[in-house]
Design an enzyme around this catalytic site. Sequence first.
Site, short mmCIF file in Angstrom:
data_model
loop_
_atom_site.label_atom_id
_atom_site.label_comp_id
_atom_site.label_asym_id
_atom_site.label_seq_id
_atom_site.Cartn_x
_atom_site.Cartn_y
_atom_site.Cartn_z
N TYR A 32 -14.62 1.72 11.96
CA TYR A 32 -13.17 1.74 11.72
C TYR A 32 -12.43 2.33 12.93
O TYR A 32 -11.44 1.79 13.41
CB TYR A 32 -12.90 2.57 10.47
CG TYR A 32 -11.45 2.69 10.10
CD1 TYR A 32 -10.77 1.64 9.49
CD2 TYR A 32 -10.75 3.87 10.35
CE1 TYR A 32 -9.43 1.75 9.13
CE2 TYR A 32 -9.41 4.00 10.00
CZ TYR A 32 -8.76 2.94 9.40
OH TYR A 32 -7.43 3.06 9.06
N PRO A 64 -0.58 8.66 12.24
CA PRO A 64 -0.23 9.67 11.23
C PRO A 64 -1.42 10.58 10.92
O PRO A 64 -2.57 10.17 11.07
CB PRO A 64 0.14 8.86 9.99
CG PRO A 64 -0.14 7.43 10.32
CD PRO A 64 -0.82 7.36 11.64
N GLY A 76 0.83 -1.22 0.00
CA GLY A 76 0.00 0.00 0.00
C GLY A 76 0.86 1.25 0.00
O GLY A 76 2.08 1.20 -0.17
N LEU A 77 0.21 2.38 0.20
CA LEU A 77 0.87 3.69 0.18
C LEU A 77 2.07 3.76 1.13
O LEU A 77 3.17 4.14 0.72
CB LEU A 77 -0.18 4.76 0.54
CG LEU A 77 0.28 6.19 0.82
CD1 LEU A 77 0.93 6.81 -0.41
CD2 LEU A 77 -0.90 7.04 1.27
N ASN A 126 -2.98 13.14 7.65
CA ASN A 126 -3.32 12.78 6.26
C ASN A 126 -2.06 12.47 5.45
O ASN A 126 -1.19 13.33 5.30
CB ASN A 126 -4.04 13.96 5.59
CG ASN A 126 -5.28 14.37 6.37
OD1 ASN A 126 -6.28 13.68 6.37
ND2 ASN A 126 -5.20 15.50 7.05
N LYS A 159 -8.65 14.16 -10.67
CA LYS A 159 -9.63 15.04 -11.33
C LYS A 159 -8.94 16.08 -12.21
O LYS A 159 -9.38 16.35 -13.33
CB LYS A 159 -10.49 15.76 -10.26
CG LYS A 159 -11.67 14.94 -9.79
CD LYS A 159 -12.47 15.67 -8.73
CE LYS A 159 -13.52 16.58 -9.33
NZ LYS A 159 -14.48 17.07 -8.31
N HIS A 184 -8.81 9.80 -0.94
CA HIS A 184 -8.73 10.94 -0.03
C HIS A 184 -8.50 12.21 -0.86
O HIS A 184 -8.32 12.16 -2.06
CB HIS A 184 -7.62 10.71 0.99
CG HIS A 184 -7.96 9.63 1.97
ND1 HIS A 184 -7.26 8.46 2.06
CD2 HIS A 184 -8.96 9.55 2.88
CE1 HIS A 184 -7.80 7.70 2.99
NE2 HIS A 184 -8.84 8.33 3.50
#
Length: 328
Positions: free
Chosen positions: A144, A171, A12-13, A173, A195, A187
């Site tokens: 969550y 953390p 993941g990120l 954002n 976009k 997010h």
Amino acid sequence: MATVVLVTGGTGLVGKALEHIIETEPVGSRFGKLPNETWIFASSAEGDLRDPEQTNKLYEKYKPTHVIHLAALVGGLFKNMKYKLTFLRDNILINDNVLHASYTHKTTKLISCLSTCVFPDKVEYPLDENKIHSGPPHESNFGYAHAKRMVDVQNHAYKEEFGCNFTSAIPTNIFGPYDNYDLEDAHVIPALVHKCYLAKKNGTPFIVSGTGKPLRQFIFSHDLAKLFVWMLREYDDVEPIILSVGEDEEVSIKEVTDAIVKAVGFDGHYSFDTSKADGQFRKPASNKKLLDRIGGFQFTPFEQALDISVKWFIENYDTARTGNNKKA
């Protein structure tokens, strides 16, 4: 004794950022790999952590001495609101299995990753580590948030009963390469990047929801990865720690959007749709505890970090998690 660091959610990120730091920082340096240290970045394909048996098999396979636990069921606001029980249950199962396997396999140290959404909805700002359990979380993601809060409760219980060195990071954002750019579920930064990229590609206006005034603290995934390495080496307290830039480094959504427009090279019509809701104006978190403990750390300037992220997205558009390729 050889050290084996297992990273769950390793693709993941944050997992990808850790892999980048471990591969690029000098061996033996503060944030680098140590000699005779092996890092394993495990993905969900290697085992479903909701299943205790599969979790145990993963531990038996790699015999980790240290674990950075990033795996979680995550989603945007819409998914969190729609699937509260799924988010609660799946994350409780994942966390319980990882913590228990770390205990039974005598893992030396475990760091779990929480989120600022664990904090109470009605709280005095700035957020700090002592406020996690001082009221219910926001209604929109209580499933969550409660599952993540339980990690802190379990860390304390494992330490008190068995002396385990378990802790957690919170953390703010996060953004960076390998983020989730699916427009339905991303997010704010990855959603705006995607976009803006499409507006440029299609020659259409770039319209951003809201006024652009809300303020947020963003941490670049590569900086966060370094802070996880620091925690692994130097932070041995069961109490969680907020990993974030300072309150003085909040940026407005308009500043974020301006930087994205610049990084993407978009020169079409760009405006804010002020009829759309803004969400919370600001929810600052204090990084005082981090700065007191780490003794100096250089965060990547926001625009530079954003440039790196946008460049990565444009170069990897066909394979990035955009929602166009649901298998990714």
